[in-house]
Write a protein that holds these residues in place. Sequence first.
Motif, PDB file in Angstrom:
ATOM      1  N   PRO A 255     -12.003   2.501   5.563  1.00  0.00           N
ATOM      2  CA  PRO A 255     -13.029   1.867   4.733  1.00  0.00           C
ATOM      3  C   PRO A 255     -12.539   0.744   3.817  1.00  0.00           C
ATOM      4  O   PRO A 255     -13.345  -0.010   3.300  1.00  0.00           O
ATOM      5  CB  PRO A 255     -13.543   3.033   3.885  1.00  0.00           C
ATOM      6  N   ALA A 256     -11.248   0.609   3.617  1.00  0.00           N
ATOM      7  CA  ALA A 256     -10.748  -0.354   2.635  1.00  0.00           C
ATOM      8  C   ALA A 256     -11.003  -1.793   3.061  1.00  0.00           C
ATOM      9  O   ALA A 256     -11.125  -2.108   4.241  1.00  0.00           O
ATOM     10  CB  ALA A 256      -9.252  -0.137   2.410  1.00  0.00           C
ATOM     11  N   ASP A 257     -11.056  -2.684   2.066  1.00  0.00           N
ATOM     12  CA  ASP A 257     -11.190  -4.115   2.313  1.00  0.00           C
ATOM     13  C   ASP A 257      -9.837  -4.627   2.788  1.00  0.00           C
ATOM     14  O   ASP A 257      -8.921  -4.828   1.992  1.00  0.00           O
ATOM     15  CB  ASP A 257     -11.615  -4.834   1.027  1.00  0.00           C
ATOM     16  N   LEU A 258      -9.704  -4.804   4.070  1.00  0.00           N
ATOM     17  CA  LEU A 258      -8.445  -5.250   4.646  1.00  0.00           C
ATOM     18  C   LEU A 258      -8.614  -6.560   5.401  1.00  0.00           C
ATOM     19  O   LEU A 258      -7.910  -6.837   6.362  1.00  0.00           O
ATOM     20  CB  LEU A 258      -7.879  -4.161   5.570  1.00  0.00           C
ATOM     21  N   GLY A 259      -9.559  -7.366   4.943  1.00  0.00           N
ATOM     22  CA  GLY A 259      -9.816  -8.656   5.584  1.00  0.00           C
ATOM     23  C   GLY A 259      -8.620  -9.582   5.585  1.00  0.00           C
ATOM     24  O   GLY A 259      -8.533 -10.481   6.413  1.00  0.00           O
ATOM     25  N   VAL A 260      -7.670  -9.349   4.683  1.00  0.00           N
ATOM     26  CA  VAL A 260      -6.463 -10.165   4.642  1.00  0.00           C
ATOM     27  C   VAL A 260      -5.707 -10.081   5.971  1.00  0.00           C
ATOM     28  O   VAL A 260      -5.008 -11.015   6.361  1.00  0.00           O
ATOM     29  CB  VAL A 260      -5.567  -9.759   3.438  1.00  0.00           C
ATOM     30  N   LEU A 261      -5.869  -8.979   6.699  1.00  0.00           N
ATOM     31  CA  LEU A 261      -5.209  -8.814   7.987  1.00  0.00           C
ATOM     32  C   LEU A 261      -5.676  -9.858   9.007  1.00  0.00           C
ATOM     33  O   LEU A 261      -4.992 -10.126   9.985  1.00  0.00           O
ATOM     34  CB  LEU A 261      -5.436  -7.396   8.519  1.00  0.00           C
ATOM     35  N   CYS A 262      -6.802 -10.481   8.754  1.00  0.00           N
ATOM     36  CA  CYS A 262      -7.304 -11.521   9.653  1.00  0.00           C
ATOM     37  C   CYS A 262      -6.341 -12.708   9.752  1.00  0.00           C
ATOM     38  O   CYS A 262      -6.368 -13.444  10.732  1.00  0.00           O
ATOM     39  CB  CYS A 262      -8.676 -12.006   9.215  1.00  0.00           C
ATOM     40  N   TYR A 263      -5.479 -12.883   8.751  1.00  0.00           N
ATOM     41  CA  TYR A 263      -4.485 -13.951   8.838  1.00  0.00           C
ATOM     42  C   TYR A 263      -3.520 -13.709   9.992  1.00  0.00           C
ATOM     43  O   TYR A 263      -3.025 -14.649  10.605  1.00  0.00           O
ATOM     44  CB  TYR A 263      -3.718 -14.104   7.525  1.00  0.00           C
ATOM     45  N   CYS A 264      -3.259 -12.446  10.295  1.00  0.00           N
ATOM     46  CA  CYS A 264      -2.431 -12.120  11.451  1.00  0.00           C
ATOM     47  C   CYS A 264      -3.139 -12.584  12.730  1.00  0.00           C
ATOM     48  O   CYS A 264      -2.518 -13.159  13.619  1.00  0.00           O
ATOM     49  CB  CYS A 264      -2.147 -10.626  11.495  1.00  0.00           C
TER      50      CYS A 264
ATOM     51  N   ASP B 139      -1.248 -14.359  -3.840  1.00  0.00           N
ATOM     52  CA  ASP B 139      -1.690 -15.710  -3.520  1.00  0.00           C
ATOM     53  C   ASP B 139      -2.066 -15.791  -2.032  1.00  0.00           C
ATOM     54  O   ASP B 139      -1.290 -15.364  -1.172  1.00  0.00           O
ATOM     55  CB  ASP B 139      -0.550 -16.686  -3.846  1.00  0.00           C
ATOM     56  N   ARG B 140      -3.246 -16.313  -1.743  1.00  0.00           N
ATOM     57  CA  ARG B 140      -3.758 -16.345  -0.362  1.00  0.00           C
ATOM     58  C   ARG B 140      -2.827 -17.087   0.597  1.00  0.00           C
ATOM     59  O   ARG B 140      -2.616 -16.662   1.722  1.00  0.00           O
ATOM     60  CB  ARG B 140      -5.158 -16.979  -0.317  1.00  0.00           C
ATOM     61  N   GLU B 141      -2.291 -18.206   0.162  1.00  0.00           N
ATOM     62  CA  GLU B 141      -1.414 -18.980   1.049  1.00  0.00           C
ATOM     63  C   GLU B 141      -0.132 -18.220   1.368  1.00  0.00           C
ATOM     64  O   GLU B 141       0.348 -18.255   2.489  1.00  0.00           O
ATOM     65  CB  GLU B 141      -1.109 -20.355   0.450  1.00  0.00           C
ATOM     66  N   GLN B 142       0.397 -17.518   0.399  1.00  0.00           N
ATOM     67  CA  GLN B 142       1.596 -16.715   0.623  1.00  0.00           C
ATOM     68  C   GLN B 142       1.287 -15.543   1.560  1.00  0.00           C
ATOM     69  O   GLN B 142       2.043 -15.267   2.495  1.00  0.00           O
ATOM     70  CB  GLN B 142       2.156 -16.213  -0.708  1.00  0.00           C
ATOM     71  N   ALA B 143       0.182 -14.852   1.316  1.00  0.00           N
ATOM     72  CA  ALA B 143      -0.225 -13.755   2.200  1.00  0.00           C
ATOM     73  C   ALA B 143      -0.459 -14.261   3.619  1.00  0.00           C
ATOM     74  O   ALA B 143      -0.066 -13.613   4.592  1.00  0.00           O
ATOM     75  CB  ALA B 143      -1.487 -13.082   1.661  1.00  0.00           C
TER      76      ALA B 143
END
Length: 181
Positions: free
Chosen positions: A129-138, A54-58
């Motif tokens: 190369p992986a999709d690690l855009g979730v790290l942008c929340y940091c 879940d995006r909000e949890q991440a």
Amino acid sequence: MRTGCLAGLCACLGAPMAPASETADAGTQTEEPKPVPMPQKWILAMLPALNEMDREQAKRILKGGAKAHFEHLNMPAKVESYRGKMDGFLDFLRREWDWVITYDRDRGVIEIDENKSAYVCPLIPKDHPADLGVLCYCSEGFAEKMFSAVTGSPVRAEVVASIRRGQKSCKYRIELKPSRP
């Protein structure tokens, strides 16, 4: 000269580059891949799971992790001299970090372009190369901590563009008067 990076800081190691290995077939030279440090391996193993949740949890998890980077860089002490002095802080970011910034005082919105064509986060290899855009929340959490320290009140930060998400550079939107509760 050989260079190396540790926690986002580049340092000259003063040693010649290791000789490139030759491939038996083509006779061309290739450089052996650099090993990924264990902390980066650990983060790389966790990010795909965070990307699937879940995006909000991440977002809560990664924004919480921003505190460690903020404190590691001694940002509380660096930002303290700018408390209540937004114009001075923005000038610092322009001068020292080469950021391109617009500030709409009436709306309380700051738009930032990091003005770099390469990913600068020290947590993962720049060429991964992986999709690690979730790290942008940091990064959002880091920006919130930084600008909240300057204003003395909570702000809302959003990464609106990211090299990790396929854009040309990383860009932020900071709301000094957050509209959320």
